[in-house]
Design an enzyme around this catalytic site. Structure first.
Site, PDB file in Angstrom:
ATOM      1  CG  HIS A 217       2.736   3.349   4.091  1.00  0.00           C
ATOM      2  ND1 HIS A 217       2.377   2.410   3.254  1.00  0.00           N
ATOM      3  CD2 HIS A 217       2.146   3.556   5.188  1.00  0.00           C
ATOM      4  CE1 HIS A 217       1.570   1.671   4.141  1.00  0.00           C
ATOM      5  NE2 HIS A 217       1.306   2.325   5.207  1.00  0.00           N
TER       6      HIS A 217
ATOM      7  CG  ASP B 122       0.567  -1.021   6.593  1.00  0.00           C
ATOM      8  OD1 ASP B 122       1.451   0.016   7.161  1.00  0.00           O
ATOM      9  OD2 ASP B 122      -0.457  -0.891   6.180  1.00  0.00           O
TER      10      ASP B 122
ATOM     11  CG  HIS C 259      -1.862   5.726   5.502  1.00  0.00           C
ATOM     12  ND1 HIS C 259      -1.878   4.519   5.614  1.00  0.00           N
ATOM     13  CD2 HIS C 259      -1.465   6.192   4.251  1.00  0.00           C
ATOM     14  CE1 HIS C 259      -1.312   4.053   4.403  1.00  0.00           C
ATOM     15  NE2 HIS C 259      -1.185   4.827   3.439  1.00  0.00           N
TER      16      HIS C 259
ATOM     17  CD  GLU D 209      -7.400   0.431   5.453  1.00  0.00           C
ATOM     18  OE1 GLU D 209      -6.271   0.058   5.964  1.00  0.00           O
ATOM     19  OE2 GLU D 209      -7.356   1.551   4.960  1.00  0.00           O
TER      20      GLU D 209
ATOM     21  CD  GLU E 153      -2.340   1.077   3.049  1.00  0.00           C
ATOM     22  OE1 GLU E 153      -1.781   0.728   4.041  1.00  0.00           O
ATOM     23  OE2 GLU E 153      -3.619   1.552   2.989  1.00  0.00           O
TER      24      GLU E 153
ATOM     25  CG  HIS F  61      -3.552  -2.962   6.101  1.00  0.00           C
ATOM     26  ND1 HIS F  61      -3.431  -1.566   5.324  1.00  0.00           N
ATOM     27  CD2 HIS F  61      -4.458  -3.367   5.293  1.00  0.00           C
ATOM     28  CE1 HIS F  61      -4.186  -1.435   4.412  1.00  0.00           C
ATOM     29  NE2 HIS F  61      -4.827  -2.598   4.430  1.00  0.00           N
TER      30      HIS F  61
ATOM     31  CD  GLU G  95       1.292   3.356   9.033  1.00  0.00           C
ATOM     32  OE1 GLU G  95       1.250   2.344   8.775  1.00  0.00           O
ATOM     33  OE2 GLU G  95       1.301   4.311   8.011  1.00  0.00           O
TER      34      GLU G  95
HETATM   35 ZN    ZN Z   1       0.650   1.673   7.279  1.00  0.00          ZN
HETATM   36 MN    MN Z   2      -2.242   0.360   5.849  1.00  0.00          MN
END
Ligand code: ZN
Ligand code: MN
Length: 255
Positions: free
Chosen positions: A34, A43, A173, A120, A32, A118, A178
């Site tokens: 970032h 992640d 996010h 979701e 994904e 992650h 992170e």
């Molecule tokens: Zn992430």
């Molecule tokens: Mn994520």
């Protein structure tokens, strides 16, 4: 120090380790975007790094991570508009989780931990665990799941956001949390000169399909990452790992 990574063990080494009934950790990540400054594997990197830290402390084994996750959503991951965000359907993820538990159970393992990094993924991991537990019907089988950030204490968040500007985990996010954790665990993978400082996304409190890219900041970070630092990453990692280890001992040693 004893190796905790399954991918680096031989089967005779694993066989010997399994006689001590270790917890098997499965880090759950995603592929994904970032932001412009962090790699697509954040992640996976962070769930694996945190799981490895805890496994080292409690004598667990870290199995290979799930490197793909459930669909990135605009209000928590920026959505699917960016190159390299590769999504799984929910049922695919749930069935992977179910199959992995079946397989470990076939090898006599009774302690498993799905270590999610992650946002979701949450309910689809839950569904996979429930399907497996319902099918396997072994009262000795115990499976834990959580998102590692839920272990951050108020005190830790105050140290990471000293001016009280913590917004929400969903908006974090590719932002301060992170980025700081990546600066701590994998500094070479952070493009420090590209750390974004965009204003917070301000999405409505609902989803629309197809999703509207204008609710996601152009950088892909949902809120500024400018306050990130390796020290903040270390503070979060140390505190959360210690508290996760405590929770895991409580869960698994009680049985
Ligand atoms: Zn992430
Ligand atoms: Mn994520």
């Amino acid at each position: 120090m004893q190796n905790v990574l399954l991918s680096e063990m031989t089967w005779p080494q694993l066989k010997e380790r399994l006689t001590r009934h270790p917890v098997i950790f499965i880090p759950c990540g995603a592929t994904e975007q970032h932001g412009p400054h962090l790699p697509l594997g954040v992640d996976v990197y962070l769930s694996t790094a945190m799981a490895t830290k805890v496994a080292t402390e409690i004598g667990g084994i870290v199995a290979p991570a799930l490197a793909y996750g459930y669909k990135s959503m605009p209000r928590s991951g920026g959505g699917s508009f960016f190159p390299g965000t590769i999504n799984l359907d929910g049922s695919t993820l749930s069935h992977m989780v179910r199959d992995i538990i079946r397989e470990w159970s076939r090898h006599g393992v009774q302690k498993l931990c799905f270590f999610d990094g992650h946002f979701e993924n949450q309910w689809f991991i839950t569904e996979g665990i429930d399907l497996a537990v319902r099918e396997i019907r072994n009262p000795a089988l115990k499976v834990m799941r959580f998102e590692y950030w839920d272990f951050f204490t108020t005190q830790t968040l105050q140290q990471v956001f000293p001016s009280g500007d913590f917004s929400s985990i969903a908006l974090e996010h590719a932002a301060v949390i992170e980025t700081s954790l990546m600066l701590h665990f994998h500094p070479d993978l952070v493009r420090k000169e590209l750390i974004p400082d965009n204003p917070s996304a301000n999405p409505p409190p609902y989803d629309v399909f197809p999703a509207d890219p204008k609710f996601t900041p152009k950088s892909g970070a949902l809120i500024t990452a400018a306050g990130a630092s390796p020290l903040k990453g270390k503070i979060m990692a140390d505190q959360a790992a210690a508290d996760i280890a405590t929770a895991m001992r409580k869960t698994f040693d009680a049985s």
